[in-house]
Design an enzyme around this catalytic site. Structure first.
Site, PDB file in Angstrom:
ATOM      1  N   SER A  85      -7.623   3.750  -8.105  1.00 46.53           N
ATOM      2  CA  SER A  85      -6.832   3.058  -7.322  1.00 46.53           C
ATOM      3  C   SER A  85      -6.192   1.804  -7.617  1.00 46.53           C
ATOM      4  O   SER A  85      -5.169   1.269  -7.128  1.00 46.53           O
ATOM      5  CB  SER A  85      -7.647   2.546  -5.996  1.00 46.53           C
ATOM      6  N   LYS A 128      -9.968  -3.870   1.247  1.00 42.85           N
ATOM      7  CA  LYS A 128      -9.165  -4.335   0.133  1.00 42.85           C
ATOM      8  C   LYS A 128      -8.223  -5.513   0.595  1.00 42.85           C
ATOM      9  O   LYS A 128      -7.975  -6.530  -0.042  1.00 42.85           O
ATOM     10  CB  LYS A 128      -8.530  -3.341  -0.360  1.00 42.85           C
TER      11      LYS A 128
END
Length: 168
Positions: A85, A128
Site C-alpha cells: 500500500s 490510516k
C-alpha cells in the site's frame, strides 16, 4: 523523506505513520541497477514492500526517461512494514529524488503501484487517515474509486473524504 501510512490490525485496529527515506546516488560504475533496503529491525521489511520499492524505481525511471542503472537507490524505513500500500508513495519519493524535489511534509498518500503506473486499491483507509492526522498531515491522497471504505473497528462503510475532513 515521506511518511508512509500503516494499519495494525488489532483490537482496536490503529493507523499510524512510519518515516521513509529514499536516497539515490550516481552508480560507480554505471550499468548495474542496484536497489537497497535498510531496516531497523531484523526482518522489519517484508517481501511485498521490497517488490513495491523495485516497482517504484522502475516506474519513476520510465516516467522521467532516466536510465535506472545509472543510479543506486536506497529505501530506509523504521519498524516493521510490509504490504504494497505504500507503493504509490514510494514512486512519488523516487520521482522527487530523481528530480531533486522535496515532497510536501503535510501530504502523504496510500495506494499500491501497478505495473502500468496506476494506483491500485488498499484497505484500512479510515485508520490510516487517523494516523496521518496525528502526524499533522493535511492532505492524504487515496486511490480513485475508494471514497468509501470499511472502518476496520466498526465494520461500517464510511465516506473517507468526510472522515478526513472531520480529522482536519
Amino acid at each position: 523523506k515521506v511518511d508512509s501510512l500503516y494499519v495494525i490490525n488489532g483490537t482496536p485496529a490503529t493507523g499510524g505513520t512510519d518515516p521513509l527515506q529514499v536516497k539515490l546516488r550516481r552508480a560507480t560504475p554505471p550499468g548495474q541497477l542496484r536497489v537497497g533496503f535498510f531496516e531497523e529491525e531484523v526482518g522489519g521489511i517484508g517481501s511485498q514492500w521490497h517488490a513495491a520499492g523495485w516497482e517504484a524505481v522502475v516506474l519513476a525511471s520510465m516516467l522521467l526517461g532516466v536510465e535506472p542503472s545509472d543510479y543506486e537507490f536506497s529505501f530506509s524505513a523504521g519498524g516493521r512494514i510490509d504490504g504494497p500500500s505504500a507503493g504509490g508513495l514510494m514512486t512519488v519519493a523516487v520521482l522527487a529524488a530523481l528530480r531533486g524535489d522535496t515532497p510536501r511534509p503535510d501530504v502523504t498518500m496510500t495506494g499500491t503501484i501497478n505495473p502500468d503506473g496506476t494506483i491500485g486499491p488498499v484497505g484500512g483507509i479510515p485508520q490510516k487517515l487517523d494516523g496521518a492526522a496525528r502526524k499533522g498531515k493535511k492532505i492524504v491522497l487515496v486511490p480513485i474509486g475508494q471514497r468509501y471504505d470499511t472502518d476496520m473497528n466498526t465494520k461500517q462503510l464510511v465516506d473517507v473524504v468526510e472522515v478526513g475532513k472531520n480529522l482536519g
